[in-house]
Write a protein that holds these residues in place. Structure first.
Motif: not given
Length: 189
Positions: A37-38, A168-171, A135-139
């Motif tokens: 992740p870093v 890209e992945s979000l939280a 759907n950005p940020g959708r599970r």
């Protein structure tokens, strides 16, 4: 290799450049790379070491106060050989790729690669890009259900798109990268 979040932050700061693990056989290889992740770790060296040969400086390079604290780490419990893994931290190369917006010719080349993937009946990458764009940020489980596939299959497909620099992945969930948006826009023109 797995690292705790706190350890990853110290790796990113350059405070930790070595890890020790007990493995029957090495699970890392010199010259290999590991994404975290870093950023990305480049594996510089993997060598078997005897516990007696681990010194105070090794402990500090691994992020421990002293040798005793290092040897007490749960990752070093057991009877398997101890491996010393030296690595260098750097940025994830996909980060730069995601920001690299392709021109028309390069976008067409990417679209041809996506079409080939769809032809092989693996999945339809453009459909996945469109779902993420809408759907950005959708599970992931919700997106997978909408796409009619199992969640793990969906996640594997999105990882493939991420390797291409398109998502890209979000939280929680995903979004298109600037590169992915440009490719999707080109597909619609």
């Amino acid at each position: 290799m797995l690292f705790r979040a706190q350890t990853l932050q110290r790796i990113a700061k350059g405070e930790i450049t070595v890890a020790f693990r007990r493995w029957a056989l090495p699970r890392a290889k010199a010259g290999g790379r590991q994404r975290t992740p870093v950023g990305e770790l480049r594996i510089d060296m993997v060598e078997a070491v005897r516990e007696a040969d681990i010194g105070e400086s090794d402990a500090r390079l691994a992020g421990f106060a002293n040798r005793e604290a290092l040897l007490a780490d749960p990752l070093l419990q057991g009877t398997e050989p101890i491996w010393r893994i030296a690595f260098t931290h750097g940025p994830d190369p996909r980060s730069a790729l995601r920001l690299d917006v392709p021109g028309a010719e390069e976008a067409d080349t990417i679209l041809a690669r996506l079409a080939e993937t769809a032809r092989r009946a693996e999945f339809d990458p453009l459909q996945r890009l469109a779902v993420i764009a809408a759907n950005p940020g959708r599970r992931a489980p919700d997106l997978a259900a909408e796409a009619g596939v199992e969640t793990q299959v969906f996640k594997r497909q999105i990882r493939w798109l991420k390797e291409q620099g398109l998502t890209e992945s979000l939280a929680t969930g995903y979004r298109l990268s600037p590169r992915g948006q440009a490719v999707l826009d080109r597909s619609r023109s």
